[in-house]
Motif scaffolding. Structure first.
Motif, PDB file in Angstrom:
ATOM      1  N   ILE A  45       0.557  -1.162  -0.478  1.00  0.00           N
ATOM      2  CA  ILE A  45       0.030  -0.003   0.193  1.00  0.00           C
ATOM      3  C   ILE A  45       0.577   1.420   0.553  1.00  0.00           C
ATOM      4  CG2 ILE A  45      -1.914   1.414   1.579  1.00  0.00           C
ATOM      5  CD1 ILE A  45      -3.084  -1.252   1.906  1.00  0.00           C
ATOM      6  N   LYS A  46       0.486   1.955  -0.977  1.00  0.00           N
ATOM      7  CA  LYS A  46       1.250   3.439  -1.078  1.00  0.00           C
ATOM      8  C   LYS A  46       0.724   4.447   0.135  1.00  0.00           C
ATOM      9  CE  LYS A  46       3.915   6.202  -3.995  1.00  0.00           C
ATOM     10  NZ  LYS A  46       3.482   7.086  -5.565  1.00  0.00           N
ATOM     11  N   LEU A  47       1.462   4.787   0.594  1.00  0.00           N
ATOM     12  CA  LEU A  47       0.318   6.021   2.090  1.00  0.00           C
ATOM     13  C   LEU A  47       0.603   7.568   1.126  1.00  0.00           C
ATOM     14  CD1 LEU A  47       2.866   4.178   5.342  1.00  0.00           C
ATOM     15  CD2 LEU A  47      -0.130   4.126   3.689  1.00  0.00           C
ATOM     16  N   ARG A  48       0.224   8.143   1.841  1.00  0.00           N
ATOM     17  CA  ARG A  48       0.300   9.696   0.998  1.00  0.00           C
ATOM     18  C   ARG A  48       0.839  10.310   2.412  1.00  0.00           C
ATOM     19  NH1 ARG A  48      -4.864  11.174  -1.705  1.00  0.00           N
ATOM     20  NH2 ARG A  48      -6.250   9.575  -1.209  1.00  0.00           N
ATOM     21  N   PRO A  49       1.502  11.690   2.598  1.00  0.00           N
ATOM     22  CA  PRO A  49       2.122  11.701   1.670  1.00  0.00           C
ATOM     23  C   PRO A  49       3.318  11.244   1.018  1.00  0.00           C
ATOM     24  CG  PRO A  49       2.770  13.091   3.318  1.00  0.00           C
ATOM     25  CD  PRO A  49       2.084  11.715   3.955  1.00  0.00           C
ATOM     26  N   SER A  50       3.951   9.931   0.964  1.00  0.00           N
ATOM     27  CA  SER A  50       5.243   9.403   1.414  1.00  0.00           C
ATOM     28  C   SER A  50       4.878   8.165   1.714  1.00  0.00           C
ATOM     29  CB  SER A  50       6.053   9.919   1.373  1.00  0.00           C
ATOM     30  OG  SER A  50       6.568  10.200   2.194  1.00  0.00           O
TER      31      SER A  50
END
Lengths: 75, 75
Positions: A45-50
Protein backbone atom coordinates in the motif's frame (compact mmCIF):
# COMPACT_ATOMS: atom_id res chain seq x y z
CA UNK A 1 21.72 -7.74 2.45
CA UNK A 2 19.76 -10.36 4.30
CA UNK A 3 18.82 -13.43 2.30
CA UNK A 4 15.29 -14.55 2.83
CA UNK A 5 14.81 -18.01 4.25
CA UNK A 6 12.76 -19.37 1.41
CA UNK A 7 14.99 -18.10 -1.37
CA UNK A 8 12.46 -15.58 -2.62
CA UNK A 9 15.12 -13.07 -3.52
CA UNK A 10 12.90 -10.76 -5.49
CA UNK A 11 10.13 -10.41 -2.95
CA UNK A 12 9.50 -6.85 -1.91
CA UNK A 13 8.18 -7.49 1.55
CA UNK A 14 10.42 -8.75 4.33
CA UNK A 15 7.49 -8.48 6.69
CA UNK A 16 3.86 -7.48 6.50
CA UNK A 17 1.34 -5.86 8.78
CA UNK A 18 -2.24 -6.91 9.37
CA UNK A 19 -3.10 -3.62 10.99
CA UNK A 20 -5.96 -1.69 9.43
CA UNK A 21 -5.06 1.33 7.30
CA UNK A 22 -7.73 3.92 6.56
CA UNK A 23 -8.40 4.50 2.84
CA UNK A 24 -7.81 8.18 3.51
CA UNK A 25 -4.19 7.40 4.25
CA UNK A 26 -3.29 5.71 1.02
CA UNK A 27 -3.38 6.51 -2.62
CA UNK A 28 -2.82 3.14 -4.22
CA UNK A 29 -2.61 -0.58 -3.65
CA UNK A 30 -0.08 -2.67 -5.53
CA UNK A 31 -0.70 -6.39 -5.85
CA UNK A 32 2.13 -8.65 -6.91
CA UNK A 33 0.69 -12.08 -7.60
CA UNK A 34 2.77 -15.22 -7.16
CA UNK A 35 5.31 -15.39 -9.97
CA UNK A 36 8.76 -16.37 -10.96
CA UNK A 37 10.35 -13.62 -8.90
CA UNK A 38 8.51 -14.20 -5.64
CA UNK A 39 6.62 -17.27 -4.55
CA UNK A 40 3.96 -15.50 -2.53
CA UNK A 41 1.34 -12.86 -3.19
CA UNK A 42 2.46 -9.46 -1.99
CA UNK A 43 0.25 -6.45 -1.39
CA UNK A 44 1.94 -3.09 -0.98
CA UNK A 45 0.00 0.00 0.00
CA UNK A 46 1.37 3.37 -1.02
CA UNK A 47 0.74 5.87 1.74
CA UNK A 48 0.34 9.56 1.32
CA UNK A 49 2.08 11.91 1.39
CA UNK A 50 4.83 9.29 1.17
CA UNK A 51 5.90 5.83 2.19
CA UNK A 52 4.91 2.29 1.42
CA UNK A 53 3.72 -0.49 3.64
CA UNK A 54 3.35 -4.19 2.97
CA UNK A 55 0.10 -5.61 4.21
CA UNK A 56 -0.80 -9.20 4.93
CA UNK A 57 -2.84 -10.52 1.96
CA UNK A 58 -4.68 -12.71 4.43
CA UNK A 59 -5.73 -9.97 6.81
CA UNK A 60 -9.55 -9.84 6.84
CA UNK A 61 -9.68 -6.11 6.08
CA UNK A 62 -7.39 -6.56 3.06
CA UNK A 63 -9.60 -9.31 1.64
CA UNK A 64 -12.68 -7.21 2.23
CA UNK A 65 -11.06 -4.24 0.49
CA UNK A 66 -10.29 -6.26 -2.63
CA UNK A 67 -13.77 -7.74 -2.69
CA UNK A 68 -15.27 -4.30 -2.38
CA UNK A 69 -13.24 -3.03 -5.34
CA UNK A 70 -14.14 -6.14 -7.33
CA UNK A 71 -17.82 -5.53 -6.79
CA UNK A 72 -17.86 -1.81 -7.58
CA UNK A 73 -20.58 -0.84 -9.98
CA UNK A 74 -20.66 2.20 -12.17
CA UNK A 75 -23.33 4.68 -11.18
CA UNK B 1 -2.14 18.20 -22.68
CA UNK B 2 -5.72 17.10 -23.11
CA UNK B 3 -8.07 17.97 -20.28
CA UNK B 4 -10.34 15.18 -19.30
CA UNK B 5 -14.03 15.80 -19.65
CA UNK B 6 -14.93 15.19 -16.04
CA UNK B 7 -12.16 17.33 -14.55
CA UNK B 8 -10.28 14.40 -13.08
CA UNK B 9 -6.90 15.92 -13.75
CA UNK B 10 -4.89 13.49 -11.71
CA UNK B 11 -6.32 10.32 -13.14
CA UNK B 12 -3.71 8.05 -14.69
CA UNK B 13 -5.87 6.35 -17.26
CA UNK B 14 -7.21 8.21 -20.25
CA UNK B 15 -8.73 4.97 -21.49
CA UNK B 16 -8.94 1.39 -20.30
CA UNK B 17 -9.09 -2.01 -21.90
CA UNK B 18 -11.38 -4.86 -20.99
CA UNK B 19 -9.29 -7.35 -22.92
CA UNK B 20 -7.98 -10.32 -20.96
CA UNK B 21 -4.31 -10.27 -20.01
CA UNK B 22 -2.64 -13.52 -19.02
CA UNK B 23 -1.08 -13.51 -15.53
CA UNK B 24 2.14 -14.65 -17.15
CA UNK B 25 2.37 -11.31 -18.89
CA UNK B 26 2.27 -9.07 -15.86
CA UNK B 27 4.17 -8.66 -12.69
CA UNK B 28 1.92 -6.42 -10.65
CA UNK B 29 -1.50 -4.83 -10.42
CA UNK B 30 -1.89 -1.32 -9.09
CA UNK B 31 -5.26 -0.26 -7.75
CA UNK B 32 -5.99 3.39 -7.23
CA UNK B 33 -9.25 3.70 -5.32
CA UNK B 34 -11.49 6.71 -5.73
CA UNK B 35 -9.85 9.64 -3.99
CA UNK B 36 -9.28 13.34 -4.02
CA UNK B 37 -7.04 13.15 -7.06
CA UNK B 38 -9.26 11.02 -9.28
CA UNK B 39 -12.96 10.36 -8.96
CA UNK B 40 -12.93 6.83 -10.31
CA UNK B 41 -11.22 3.58 -9.40
CA UNK B 42 -8.27 2.90 -11.64
CA UNK B 43 -6.52 -0.42 -12.12
CA UNK B 44 -3.15 -0.39 -13.83
CA UNK B 45 -1.37 -3.60 -14.77
CA UNK B 46 2.38 -3.54 -15.06
CA UNK B 47 3.46 -5.76 -17.90
CA UNK B 48 6.74 -7.54 -18.24
CA UNK B 49 9.33 -7.01 -19.39
CA UNK B 50 8.00 -3.44 -19.52
CA UNK B 51 4.96 -1.30 -20.06
CA UNK B 52 1.77 -0.53 -18.22
CA UNK B 53 -1.83 -0.95 -19.23
CA UNK B 54 -4.98 0.40 -17.65
CA UNK B 55 -7.72 -2.16 -17.35
CA UNK B 56 -11.42 -1.66 -16.90
CA UNK B 57 -12.25 -2.24 -13.20
CA UNK B 58 -15.63 -3.52 -14.33
CA UNK B 59 -14.36 -6.12 -16.78
CA UNK B 60 -15.49 -9.55 -15.53
CA UNK B 61 -11.98 -11.03 -15.63
CA UNK B 62 -10.60 -8.14 -13.55
CA UNK B 63 -13.27 -8.63 -10.91
CA UNK B 64 -12.61 -12.35 -10.86
CA UNK B 65 -8.89 -11.74 -10.51
CA UNK B 66 -9.36 -9.53 -7.46
CA UNK B 67 -11.77 -11.97 -5.90
CA UNK B 68 -9.32 -14.78 -6.44
CA UNK B 69 -6.54 -12.85 -4.72
CA UNK B 70 -8.89 -11.92 -1.90
CA UNK B 71 -9.73 -15.54 -1.28
CA UNK B 72 -6.18 -16.93 -1.41
CA UNK B 73 -5.41 -19.18 1.51
CA UNK B 74 -1.98 -19.99 2.82
CA UNK B 75 -0.99 -23.61 2.25
Amino acid sequence: AILEVNGNLSCRCAKTTSEYISPKKYESIEIRPVGSSCRRTEIIIKLRPSGKVCVNPEAPWVKKLLKRIASTKKK
